[in-house]
Design a protein around this motif. Structure first.
Motif, PDB file in Angstrom:
ATOM      1  N   VAL A   1       0.498   4.332  -2.243  1.00 44.67           N
ATOM      2  CA  VAL A   1      -0.734   5.677  -1.496  1.00 44.67           C
ATOM      3  C   VAL A   1       0.349   6.416  -0.400  1.00 44.67           C
ATOM      4  CG1 VAL A   1      -2.619   5.553   0.164  1.00 44.67           C
ATOM      5  CG2 VAL A   1      -2.547   4.039  -2.020  1.00 44.67           C
TER       6      VAL A   1
ATOM      7  N   ALA B   1      -7.768   6.436  -1.673  1.00 42.13           N
ATOM      8  CA  ALA B   1      -7.781   5.591  -0.442  1.00 42.13           C
ATOM      9  C   ALA B   1      -8.279   6.749   0.569  1.00 42.13           C
ATOM     10  CB  ALA B   1      -6.294   5.573  -0.179  1.00 42.13           C
TER      11      ALA B   1
ATOM     12  N   ILE C   1       1.028  -1.092  -0.067  1.00 43.12           N
ATOM     13  CA  ILE C   1       0.068   0.122   0.121  1.00 43.12           C
ATOM     14  C   ILE C   1       1.068   1.198  -0.019  1.00 43.12           C
ATOM     15  CG2 ILE C   1      -1.613   1.192   1.468  1.00 43.12           C
ATOM     16  CD1 ILE C   1      -2.959  -1.444   2.386  1.00 43.12           C
TER      17      ILE C   1
ATOM     18  N   CYS D   1      -7.486  -0.293  -4.542  1.00 47.45           N
ATOM     19  CA  CYS D   1      -6.618   0.931  -4.420  1.00 47.45           C
ATOM     20  C   CYS D   1      -5.161   0.825  -5.129  1.00 47.45           C
ATOM     21  CB  CYS D   1      -6.691   1.784  -3.373  1.00 47.45           C
ATOM     22  SG  CYS D   1      -6.282   3.521  -3.671  1.00 47.45           S
ATOM     23  N   SER D   2      -4.280   0.365  -4.133  1.00 48.16           N
ATOM     24  CA  SER D   2      -2.934   0.517  -4.535  1.00 48.16           C
ATOM     25  C   SER D   2      -2.322  -0.404  -5.456  1.00 48.16           C
ATOM     26  CB  SER D   2      -2.142   0.319  -3.057  1.00 48.16           C
ATOM     27  OG  SER D   2      -2.243  -0.951  -2.898  1.00 48.16           O
TER      28      SER D   2
ATOM     29  N   ILE E   1      -7.971  -0.651   0.738  1.00 46.67           N
ATOM     30  CA  ILE E   1      -7.174   0.329   0.021  1.00 46.67           C
ATOM     31  C   ILE E   1      -6.035  -0.324  -0.430  1.00 46.67           C
ATOM     32  CG2 ILE E   1      -7.764   2.341   1.268  1.00 46.67           C
ATOM     33  CD1 ILE E   1      -5.017   2.285   2.544  1.00 46.67           C
TER      34      ILE E   1
END
Lengths: 129, 651
Positions: B19, B115, B15, B101-102, B97
Motif C-alpha cells: 500500500v 486502504a 503494509i 488489505c495489504s 489495512i
C-alpha cells in the motif's frame, strides 16, 4: 515369526555379544549406519536390519546374510552411530561364529566391483577356512 | 467541528510493501474534519506511540484513526496511548489495512485505493464515537476449584498460600483423582502415593481450603469477580461430621462388590473408602449395591457404628457460594472397554487396561503389588503391552495422541521386569513419543536395563490359545509378522474427557473441542484461560497431560486467579449493549437471543422493558440486531456508526 523369552535370550546371542562386546538392544533403528555404509547397494540386508534380526533373536537369519561378508569393517557405521554401537564389531563377531562353525560353501559370487579391499579380505576368509 | 488525526502505519513492509501509505495519508487529509495525518514505520513502537500522543496534544485532536494491523493486535496499545495523552480511549478507532488489505492483495494501486476507503470509513465512524468509561466490578476474593486431583489440589494450594480462601469441590468421596490409582510415576519411579498423600493431607488441613468431597457443581451464574455457584452434596448415607473414620462399618459390611477404583480387579464393600489412605477418611454407601437399600434389611453398618453416624435417610443438600474465579480441573477418563473387540478386552480376563496394571503394581492394590494375572493369579512370564489403543486412530478411535501412554508403558515394562526378573515385556508401538525432561532417557533405560522389546507396529488380534493369549502383531522394522503367546496383555487405551465434562462445560458456559476437552482461549499465548473471563483450566480437562504438566498448568491457573484477586475492582470494556428505555417495547425478543443470559426484564411504573447486565454482556451485538424498535444499542457500534461506515465505503 513366533517369539518368546527363550528365542530372544539364547546362548548364541550371549556368545555374539561376548565376542563383539556390543549390546544389540542399544540400537534404536534409526538407520544411520545403513545410510552411511559404502556397500549399502550390495548388502541385500542393510546393516541396521542385521541388528534388528539380532534384537528379535533371529541369529541364523543374520548369519545367512551376505551382508556380513560384504561388510568392509570400515567402521563408518561406528563413527556415525548416535547410540555408540560399533556395528563393525558385531559383523565381525557374526563372521567369527560362522568361521568357527566352518562355513558352508554357499554359492557366492565374487565381491562386487569397486568393493574396498577389506571386503575382498573378508571373502578370502570365507573361502579359506 | 471534530478534529481527527489519522496515523497510517507502514508496519515495516507488511503494509508499505503493498500500500502506498503516503497516498493514504494524503487522501485522509482531504476528508472534512481530519486536521492531521502522518505515516510512520511502526506506530506500535515507543517512538510511534509518542508521535500519536504528541499530535493529540498539539493538534487538540477529538478523535484518532490508526490505520494499521487488526484491532485484536494493537487496539489496546493505541487506546492506552490516547488515554495517556488525555484523550478518551474509546475515541480511537483502528482501520485494519494489514490483515484486511495489504496481506490479501498484490496490486499496489488497488490496495492503496482500498486502504484509503477503509480509513475514510473509520473516520466516519470515529466522528460519531462517544467517550466511554470502563465498567468497574467488585471482586469476591474467593476461588472455586472443581476437581480434587493433583491439578486441582495444586491450584487450590497455590491460591490459598497467597491468602485467598478456596472451595475445592470433588465429585468422588476422596481427594487424589487419577493419581491416587497410580503405583509409581515416570520418569523418577517414585511412588505416587508417597508424593500424593502428603499433598492430600496438606490440602485437607489448610485453614483457607474448604474441601467439599462427594459434591458437584450444579449451577453457575454471574461473571468474573462475582460468580454465584450452587454446589450439591450427594448423600453418602453417613454423617461425616459424626463419623470418626474407624472403618468398622467397612470391615463388618457383608456385601462385597467389584471396585471401580481397582478397575474391577479387586472388590470393595458396599460401605467404605476407596483406599486406606483416603482423605477425607470418611465412608460412603454405594446405594445401588447396598443390601439395606435393596431389601430393606441388613443395616449392619448402622448397628456397628460406635457414633451412630450411618444415616440411611440422608438426602442431597445444596449450598450457594459467591466466588470471584473458577479453576476447572476435572481430569480425564480412558476409552471404555468395549471399544476394541479385536483385543478381547472385557472378554478375556487377562486383557486389561493400563490403569488396571497400575493397580496390579500398587502395594495397596488388589494383589498387594505382586503382578498376578487376573484369570488364575499366576505370575505372568510374557507380557505384551499395546500402545495407541484408540489413540492416533481417526477411523475407529481418536485422532489425537494421548501423550502419556508412551511414558507409562515404558514405566510398566520397567516395573514388571523389576518384579519378575525372568519375565519378558513386549511393547507394540507406532512411535515412541518421549518429549520431556529425562523422558527419552527413561524409555532407553526400559530397553537397555530392563530388556523391554519394542516392536514397531499395531496388533491386529488377540485370542486364547492353550491357556495363554496369542497376540498377532507386526514388526514393521524387520517387515515380519510377529506372534507372541502372552500371559497378560495390557492395553494403553486412549485418554478421553470425563463423561460429566460436557455437562459441566454447559453449566460454566465454556467451550469444548470436538472430543469434549475444554478449550483454552489461545493455544499458545493463553493456555490456562477460557474464553469466559474468570474461568481457568488446569490439567487433563483440557487435553491429556502428565503429572508434571498438570501441576505446572495448575500453578499457572492459580497465578491468573491471584492476578484477578490482586485488584480492588475489575475493569471491563464498556462496549456492551444498553437499552434506550423510552423506545423499548418490552417484547424481550432480545432475551432468548443473548448467548450470555445477560438480558432480564425490568419493571417500570406502567410497563416492562429489557435490561442488560453489563457484567455478563460480552458485546456480541446479537440483541441489537434483533431489536425491532431500535432500542437496543451496542455502545461503540451504534446503528448510526455502522451506517456511517458502510455509507462511506459505498459512496
Amino acid at each position: 515369526m513366533r517369539i518368546n523369552r527363550d528365542t530372544l535370550r539364547t546362548d548364541l546371542i550371549a556368545k555374539l555379544q561376548e565376542i563383539s562386546g556390543e549390546t544389540v538392544a542399544l540400537c534404536y533403528q534409526c538407520g544411520k549406519c545403513s545410510a552411511g555404509c559404502p556397500l549399502e547397494r550390495e548388502m541385500g540386508i542393510l546393516p541396521h536390519r542385521v541388528i534388528r534380526l539380532l534384537q528379535l533373536g533371529q541369529v541364523e537369519e543374520a548369519l545367512a546374510a551376505n551382508a556380513i561378508w560384504l561388510c568392509a569393517a570400515c567402521h563408518t557405521c561406528a563413527a556415525r552411530c548416535p547410540r555408540g554401537v560399533d556395528l563393525s564389531r558385531t559383523m565381525e563377531a557374526l563372521r567369527v561364529i560362522l568361521l568357527r562353525r566352518g562355513v558352508p560353501r554357499a554359492a557366492l559370487g565374487p565381491p562386487p566391483p569397486g568393493a574396498p579391499q577389506q571386503t575382498i579380505v573378508s571373502f578370502l576368509r570365507k573361502y579359506s577356512s | 467541528m471534530p478534529r481527527i488525526g489519522v496515523f497510517v502505519c507502514w508496519c515495516g513492509l507488511n503494509i508499505a510493501g503493498t500500500v502506498d501509505v503516503e497516498r493514504v495519508a494524503e487522501a485522509a487529509r482531504a476528508i472534512p474534519g481530519v486536521v492531521h495525518a502522518e505515516t510512520y514505520k511502526y506506530f506500535c513502537s515507543e517512538p510511534g506511540q509518542n508521535l500519536i500522543k504528541q499530535a493529540i496534544q498539539e493538534k487538540r485532536l477529538s478523535g484518532v484513526v490508526v490505520a494499521a494491523c487488526s484491532p485484536s493486535m494493537h487496539e489496546s496499545t493505541f487506546r492506552e496511548a490516547a488515554r495517556m495523552a488525555g484523550l478518551n480511549p474509546y475515541l480511537v478507532q483502528i482501520a485494519n489495512i494489514r490483515e484486511q488489505c495489504s496481506w490479501v492483495h498484490t496490486d499496489r494501486e488497488e490496495a492503496t485505493v482500498k486502504a484509503s476507503a477503509i480509513v475514510a470509513a473509520m473516520v466516519a465512524k470515529v466522528r460519531r464515537d462517544e467517550p466511554l468509561e470502563p465498567l468497574k466490578f467488585p471482586v469476591h476474593r474467593k476461588a472455586l476449584v472443581i476437581g480434587g486431583g493433583i491439578a486441582g489440589m495444586q491450584a487450590a494450594t497455590d491460591i490459598a498460600e497467597a491468602g485467598c480462601p478456596v472451595i475445592l469441590v470433588e465429585q468422588g468421596p476422596n481427594l487424589g483423582g487419577r493419581m491416587a490409582q497410580l503405583s509409581e510415576t515416570f520418569p523418577t519411579l517414585d511412588c505416587a502415593s508417597c508424593i500424593l498423600t502428603p499433598r492430600t493431607a496438606e490440602v485437607a488441613r489448610h485453614p483457607l481450603i474448604e474441601v467439599l468431597a462427594y459434591s458437584e457443581v450444579r449451577e453457575v451464574t454471574g461473571y468474573v469477580g462475582d460468580f454465584t455457584v450452587k454446589i450439591a452434596r450427594k448423600p453418602a448415607y453417613v454423617d461425616w461430621d459424626k463419623c470418626i473414620g474407624c472403618m468398622l462399618c467397612q470391615e463388618k459390611c457383608p456385601r462385597k462388590i467389584p471396585s471401580d477404583f481397582e478397575r474391577g480387579l479387586g472388590s470393595r464393600k458396599a460401605i467404605g473408602v476407596n483406599f486406606p489412605q483416603a482423605v477425607p477418611n470418611r465412608p460412603v454407601i454405594d446405594r445401588e449395591h447396598c443390601t439395606y437399600f435393596e431389601k430393606g434389611k441388613c443395616g449392619v453398618c448402622a448397628k456397628i457404628c460406635p457414633v451412630g453416624a450411618v444415616d440411611f435417610e440422608q438426602t442431597e443438600t445444596v449450598r450457594e457460594e459467591k466466588v470471584g474465579a473458577i479453576v476447572v480441573a476435572t481430569g480425564f477418563d480412558v476409552l471404555p472397554r468395549e471399544a476394541f473387540g479385536e483385543y478381547g478386552y472385557g472378554k478375556y480376563p487377562d486383557v486389561i487396561d493400563s490403569l488396571a496394571f497400575e493397580r496390579l503394581n500398587s502395594s495397596s492394590g488388589p494383589t498387594d503389588g505382586v503382578i498376578r494375572r487376573p484369570s488364575d493369579g499366576k505370575i505372568p512370564r510374557e507380557v505384551v503391552f499395546i500402545q495407541c489403543v484408540g489413540s492416533r486412530d481417526p477411523d475407529k478411535g481418536k485422532p489425537y495422541c494421548s501423550k502419556i501412554c508412551c511414558m507409562y508403558t515404558a514405566k510398566h515394562a520397567m516395573l514388571y521386569r523389576h518384579k519378575v526378573p525372568d519375565g519378558q515385556a513386549y511393547i507394540f508401538y507406532m512411535d515412541v513419543r518421549a518429549g520431556g525432561k529425562g523422558y527419552e532417557e527413561f524409555v532407553q533405560r526400559a530397553v537397555e536395563a530392563d530388556g523391554a522389546l519394542y516392536l514397531r507396529g499395531r496388533v491386529a488380534r488377540v485370542y486364547p490359545e492353550d491357556g495363554r493369549l496369542l497376540v498377532k502383531g507386526v514388526d514393521t522394522l524387520s517387515g515380519q509378522a510377529v506372534e507372541i503367546a502372552a500371559d497378560l496383555v495390557v492395553l494403553a487405551t486412549a485418554a478421553v474427557p470425563r463423561e460429566e465434562a460436557r455437562g459441566l462445560a454447559q453449566i460454566l458456559k465454556v467451550g469444548t473441542d470436538e472430543h469434549g476437552f475444554f478449550s483454552e482461549a489461545h493455544p499458545k499465548l493463553r493456555p490456562v484461560e477460557t474464553m469466559t473471563r474468570g474461568i481457568f483450566l488446569a490439567g487433563s480437562v483440557q487435553a491429556p497431560r502428565d503429572i508434571s504438566e498438570s501441576v505446572a498448568q495448575a500453578s499457572g491457573a492459580a497465578a491468573k486467579v491471584l492476578a484477578l484477586f490482586s485488584r480492588d475492582e475489575l475493569a471491563a470494556d464498556p462496549l456492551v449493549a444498553a437499552v434506550d428505555e423510552s423506545r423499548c417495547s418490552g417484547c424481550l425478543a432480545c432475551q432468548p437471543i443473548c448467548p450470555y443470559h445477560a438480558i432480564e426484564p425490568k419493571a417500570l411504573k406502567d410497563r416492562q422493558v429489557a435490561s442488560v447486565n453489563a457484567g455478563l454482556c460480552q458485546g456480541c451485538g446479537a440483541c441489537a440486531a434483533a431489536c425491532r424498535s431500535g432500542a437496543m444499542k451496542l455502545k461503540g457500534f451504534t446503528d448510526e456508526q455502522i451506517l456511517a461506515e458502510v455509507g462511506t465505503l459505498c459512496l
